[in-house]
Scaffold this active site. Sequence first.
Site, PDB file in Angstrom:
ATOM      1  N   CYS A 178     -13.512  -7.095   0.264  1.00 25.89           N
ATOM      2  CA  CYS A 178     -14.859  -7.628   0.411  1.00 25.89           C
ATOM      3  C   CYS A 178     -15.012  -8.858  -0.488  1.00 25.89           C
ATOM      4  O   CYS A 178     -14.701  -8.802  -1.675  1.00 25.89           O
ATOM      5  CB  CYS A 178     -15.957  -6.641   0.056  1.00 25.89           C
ATOM      6  SG  CYS A 178     -15.997  -5.194   1.104  1.00 25.89           S
TER       7      CYS A 178
ATOM      8  N   ARG B  65      -9.794 -11.444   1.039  1.00 25.76           N
ATOM      9  CA  ARG B  65     -10.232 -10.202   0.393  1.00 25.76           C
ATOM     10  C   ARG B  65     -10.698  -9.146   1.394  1.00 25.76           C
ATOM     11  O   ARG B  65     -10.882  -7.990   1.030  1.00 25.76           O
ATOM     12  CB  ARG B  65     -11.380 -10.502  -0.577  1.00 25.76           C
ATOM     13  CG  ARG B  65     -11.047 -11.510  -1.642  1.00 25.76           C
ATOM     14  CD  ARG B  65     -12.223 -11.705  -2.564  1.00 25.76           C
ATOM     15  NE  ARG B  65     -12.403 -10.530  -3.373  1.00 25.76           N
ATOM     16  CZ  ARG B  65     -11.895 -10.353  -4.581  1.00 25.76           C
ATOM     17  NH1 ARG B  65     -11.145 -11.289  -5.120  1.00 25.76           N
ATOM     18  NH2 ARG B  65     -12.111  -9.251  -5.256  1.00 25.76           N
TER      19      ARG B  65
ATOM     20  N   TRP C 188     -14.437  -5.554   4.170  1.00 23.90           N
ATOM     21  CA  TRP C 188     -13.307  -4.659   4.444  1.00 23.90           C
ATOM     22  C   TRP C 188     -13.921  -3.273   4.429  1.00 23.90           C
ATOM     23  O   TRP C 188     -14.332  -2.788   3.377  1.00 23.90           O
ATOM     24  CB  TRP C 188     -12.256  -4.815   3.346  1.00 23.90           C
ATOM     25  CG  TRP C 188     -10.983  -4.081   3.572  1.00 23.90           C
ATOM     26  CD1 TRP C 188      -9.871  -4.562   4.208  1.00 23.90           C
ATOM     27  CD2 TRP C 188     -10.642  -2.755   3.137  1.00 23.90           C
ATOM     28  NE1 TRP C 188      -8.886  -3.605   4.212  1.00 23.90           N
ATOM     29  CE2 TRP C 188      -9.330  -2.486   3.566  1.00 23.90           C
ATOM     30  CE3 TRP C 188     -11.341  -1.756   2.447  1.00 23.90           C
ATOM     31  CZ2 TRP C 188      -8.687  -1.285   3.317  1.00 23.90           C
ATOM     32  CZ3 TRP C 188     -10.704  -0.545   2.199  1.00 23.90           C
ATOM     33  CH2 TRP C 188      -9.383  -0.327   2.632  1.00 23.90           C
TER      34      TRP C 188
ATOM     35  N   ASN D  95     -19.999  -5.127  -2.772  1.00 23.42           N
ATOM     36  CA  ASN D  95     -18.578  -4.786  -2.761  1.00 23.42           C
ATOM     37  C   ASN D  95     -18.451  -3.544  -3.630  1.00 23.42           C
ATOM     38  O   ASN D  95     -19.013  -3.500  -4.716  1.00 23.42           O
ATOM     39  CB  ASN D  95     -17.789  -5.970  -3.357  1.00 23.42           C
ATOM     40  CG  ASN D  95     -16.298  -5.719  -3.408  1.00 23.42           C
ATOM     41  OD1 ASN D  95     -15.806  -4.744  -2.838  1.00 23.42           O
ATOM     42  ND2 ASN D  95     -15.587  -6.604  -4.090  1.00 23.42           N
ATOM     43  N   GLY D  96     -17.729  -2.522  -3.159  1.00 24.12           N
ATOM     44  CA  GLY D  96     -17.577  -1.304  -3.952  1.00 24.12           C
ATOM     45  C   GLY D  96     -18.039  -0.091  -3.159  1.00 24.12           C
ATOM     46  O   GLY D  96     -18.212  -0.176  -1.937  1.00 24.12           O
TER      47      GLY D  96
ATOM     48  N   GLU E 195      10.703  -3.080  -1.168  1.00 25.69           N
ATOM     49  CA  GLU E 195       9.809  -4.227  -1.015  1.00 25.69           C
ATOM     50  C   GLU E 195      10.071  -4.954   0.313  1.00 25.69           C
ATOM     51  O   GLU E 195       9.140  -5.403   0.979  1.00 25.69           O
ATOM     52  CB  GLU E 195       9.959  -5.175  -2.224  1.00 25.69           C
ATOM     53  CG  GLU E 195       9.187  -6.468  -2.160  1.00 25.69           C
ATOM     54  CD  GLU E 195       7.660  -6.295  -2.024  1.00 25.69           C
ATOM     55  OE1 GLU E 195       7.151  -5.172  -2.154  1.00 25.69           O
ATOM     56  OE2 GLU E 195       7.005  -7.316  -1.743  1.00 25.69           O
TER      57      GLU E 195
ATOM     58  N   LYS F 102       7.206  -5.502   3.206  1.00 24.35           N
ATOM     59  CA  LYS F 102       6.799  -6.800   3.754  1.00 24.35           C
ATOM     60  C   LYS F 102       6.758  -6.744   5.269  1.00 24.35           C
ATOM     61  O   LYS F 102       5.833  -7.219   5.908  1.00 24.35           O
ATOM     62  CB  LYS F 102       7.777  -7.915   3.329  1.00 24.35           C
ATOM     63  CG  LYS F 102       7.674  -8.393   1.920  1.00 24.35           C
ATOM     64  CD  LYS F 102       6.433  -9.194   1.596  1.00 24.35           C
ATOM     65  CE  LYS F 102       5.273  -8.361   1.226  1.00 24.35           C
ATOM     66  NZ  LYS F 102       5.097  -7.747  -0.039  1.00 24.35           N
TER      67      LYS F 102
ATOM     68  N   GLU G 140       3.827  -4.568   6.551  1.00 24.76           N
ATOM     69  CA  GLU G 140       2.504  -5.148   6.313  1.00 24.76           C
ATOM     70  C   GLU G 140       2.128  -6.203   7.339  1.00 24.76           C
ATOM     71  O   GLU G 140       1.009  -6.234   7.811  1.00 24.76           O
ATOM     72  CB  GLU G 140       2.461  -5.834   4.930  1.00 24.76           C
ATOM     73  CG  GLU G 140       2.341  -4.891   3.766  1.00 24.76           C
ATOM     74  CD  GLU G 140       2.335  -5.648   2.439  1.00 24.76           C
ATOM     75  OE1 GLU G 140       1.471  -5.370   1.610  1.00 24.76           O
ATOM     76  OE2 GLU G 140       3.206  -6.526   2.232  1.00 24.76           O
TER      77      GLU G 140
ATOM     78  N   HIS H 171      21.390  11.733   3.456  1.00 23.99           N
ATOM     79  CA  HIS H 171      20.661  13.002   3.335  1.00 23.99           C
ATOM     80  C   HIS H 171      19.431  13.039   4.242  1.00 23.99           C
ATOM     81  O   HIS H 171      18.482  13.760   3.962  1.00 23.99           O
ATOM     82  CB  HIS H 171      20.252  13.237   1.881  1.00 23.99           C
ATOM     83  CG  HIS H 171      21.425  13.287   0.952  1.00 23.99           C
ATOM     84  ND1 HIS H 171      22.355  14.295   0.985  1.00 23.99           N
ATOM     85  CD2 HIS H 171      21.851  12.417  -0.005  1.00 23.99           C
ATOM     86  CE1 HIS H 171      23.294  14.068   0.070  1.00 23.99           C
ATOM     87  NE2 HIS H 171      23.008  12.927  -0.539  1.00 23.99           N
TER      88      HIS H 171
ATOM     89  N   LYS I 143      -6.391  -8.180   0.151  1.00 21.57           N
ATOM     90  CA  LYS I 143      -5.579  -8.735  -0.936  1.00 21.57           C
ATOM     91  C   LYS I 143      -5.792  -7.978  -2.238  1.00 21.57           C
ATOM     92  O   LYS I 143      -4.851  -7.704  -2.965  1.00 21.57           O
ATOM     93  CB  LYS I 143      -5.936 -10.209  -1.121  1.00 21.57           C
ATOM     94  CG  LYS I 143      -5.127 -10.918  -2.176  1.00 21.57           C
ATOM     95  CD  LYS I 143      -3.702 -11.098  -1.722  1.00 21.57           C
ATOM     96  CE  LYS I 143      -2.811 -11.724  -2.755  1.00 21.57           C
ATOM     97  NZ  LYS I 143      -1.396 -11.392  -2.455  1.00 21.57           N
TER      98      LYS I 143
HETATM   99  C1  G6P Z   1      -2.998  -4.490  -1.957  1.00 23.83           C
HETATM  100  C2  G6P Z   1      -2.250  -5.681  -1.420  1.00 23.83           C
HETATM  101  C3  G6P Z   1      -0.784  -5.594  -1.820  1.00 23.83           C
HETATM  102  C4  G6P Z   1      -0.672  -5.467  -3.332  1.00 23.83           C
HETATM  103  C5  G6P Z   1      -1.451  -4.262  -3.848  1.00 23.83           C
HETATM  104  C6  G6P Z   1      -1.534  -4.245  -5.349  1.00 23.83           C
HETATM  105  O1  G6P Z   1      -2.604  -3.345  -1.276  1.00 23.83           O
HETATM  106  O2  G6P Z   1      -2.365  -5.750  -0.008  1.00 23.83           O
HETATM  107  O3  G6P Z   1      -0.126  -6.783  -1.411  1.00 23.83           O
HETATM  108  O4  G6P Z   1       0.667  -5.347  -3.690  1.00 23.83           O
HETATM  109  O5  G6P Z   1      -2.791  -4.316  -3.362  1.00 23.83           O
HETATM  110  O6  G6P Z   1      -2.262  -5.356  -5.768  1.00 23.83           O
HETATM  111  P1  G6P Z   1      -2.248  -5.977  -7.216  1.00 23.83           P
HETATM  112  O7  G6P Z   1      -3.203  -7.130  -7.144  1.00 23.83           O
HETATM  113  O8  G6P Z   1      -2.728  -4.906  -8.145  1.00 23.83           O
HETATM  114  O9  G6P Z   1      -0.859  -6.393  -7.522  1.00 23.83           O
END
Ligand code: G6P
Length: 610
Positions: A2, A27, A74, A100-101, A483, A487, A490, A506, A605
């Site tokens: 948000c 956001r 969001w 927001n929250g 990671e 990616k 996502e 396993h 984000k």
């Molecule tokens: C969200 C984002 C991720 C990020 C995670 C942690 O899920 O979509 O890309 O890695 O938050 O965010 P931070 O800002 O704490 O690294």
Amino acid sequence: MCGIVGYIGNLQAASVLLNGLKRLEYRGYDSAGISLLEYGKFENLKKVGKVSVLESMFDEHEFNSTLGIAHTRWATHGEPNDVNAHPHQDNSGKISLVHNGIIENYSSLKAQLMKSGYNFLSETDSEVLAVFIGSLYEKFGDFEKAVRLALMEVRGTFGITVLCSDDPDCLIAARRGSPLIFGVGDGEYIVASDASAIIQYTRSVVYLNDNEMAVIRRNGYTTKTIQNEEIIKQVNQIEFELESIEKGGFEHFMLKEIFEQAKTVKDSMRGRLLPDEGKVRLGGLLPVMEQLRNAKRIIITACGTSWHSALVGEYIIESLAQIPVEVEYASEFRYRNPVILPNDLVIAISQSGETADTLAAIREASQKGATVIGIVNVVGSTIARETQAGIYLHAGPEIGVASTKAFTSQIVVLSLIGIMLGRMRNLSATDGKSLVRELMSLPEKIDRMLENTSSILQIAESYKKNKNFLYLGRGYNFPAALEGALKLKEISYIHAEGYPAAEMKHGPIALIDENMPVVFIATKDEIYEKVISNIEEVSARRGKIIAIATEGDESIKKWAKHVIYIPETIPMFIPILAAIPMQLLAYHIAVKLGRDVDKPRNLAKSVTVE
Ligand code: G6P
């Protein structure tokens, strides 16, 4: 999660607010809306979809208002639709609010208000807050008091910006748990969830802390606690440049951020290396040097990509400093009554510095007496301010929702911590020097790697239709594989799993057939031969192998259908280099599938709700 913008000043608020929403869209982006106070009443426009959908509604309207609020959402309570979009108004239509929250006691408040005859249009907790403020305004006829009393009553988290149509020269902003700052201009003020919506207008900003509010008028502002005690806040300067939040000729922010990594990796170590002594200097850790020297155990806590870098950090710090390291999902750490011992050092990693779970984890750790330090990218963010000491990544604003450059910079910073802690213990000056030298060579290696990425495009073309991927690696490359898989998931919405290469036998080996692409990080290191055995196991089951291998390794072509070469480095820094082709592979597959790479569905984000 948000984005909030509010404007009071002399400019046309609509365009400032729309600009702000576009900057904050990363956001949250399931719906957007705006309230403008014009001739004593609100003009409200809100619409499900991205900010561009809201913007197109402006073609039919002309607004001259100089006071307004806006929001990009969001969803937490209530599905994304026009009615649930913010701003929300009270029953009289005099109060308009963006939030927001999460208001945790919204259902009891709502029941209470309904009993008193108030109505609700949406399913959101935010509308309950708007109606609640409206009910108090009706009672006391004092806008500021109504906001304060309502906020004292609500449980949960909020960043809010609120207007009252009876007072066309007032905007109130308040926070608890959700980030909120305001820019101080000349006779104008912009409230926003982060600095990217403000920098175009002013560099001077005030960061609100939890339970603080600002009452802003065109001729000045006052800051106070929600309990009504006046406080004087410092005005800070935003450090980054406007260009750093623009695409700079790239098709997407994510691609720009991937290609920035030679620079951002360099910036993360700039001024921090002492090559002649084989040491590092981390000024931000000076307040906790004693605790670093005495640390007996380290707990690293984070979420998402930052959690993956934490895992790499665990391997690095244990190897260099021989201190036991545990890595905890912040969301788990908070709720399981963790054991914190004297001399425990807790490191929180967060790109945004606002992730609610990570914030809750550091509060838990601090309360239990741990020394808590932060590895954060966003300067002035809540985690940066609430930790006892810390190290900024200096990677510049990361706008693409999928984290890229923050990941590589986080590993750099964790390596610096590893070297520092190691040199305080048994790491020799000779080893320190060669580690520092190796770190210094990384930017040039990244540049070289990014000069030719055409093979990755071809691989993306060949596998874009696959429904599943496996990513495998051992040692330092295991978290790198996690990671890589994250990616792809996502941004392409393809199912992908990361696994330790040897653990594959396993379970996941059952999934392997000719339709399963398997990305192996198979670089030349001490366990290379073992990884080759795992590759053979996949190859024997006709899995399609995409190998990320060390430059010059021709023999890997025996098994791998595709090879992406990366320059040689020491094993602990391989994740920094190996991450980049995996980011690009995910990027190109997602683009080929027509995905919205910078704003993938359902993600945000910075996740400021638990
Ligand atoms: C969200 C984002 C991720 C990020 C995670 C942690 O899920 O979509 O890309 O890695 O938050 O965010 P931070 O800002 O704490 O690294």
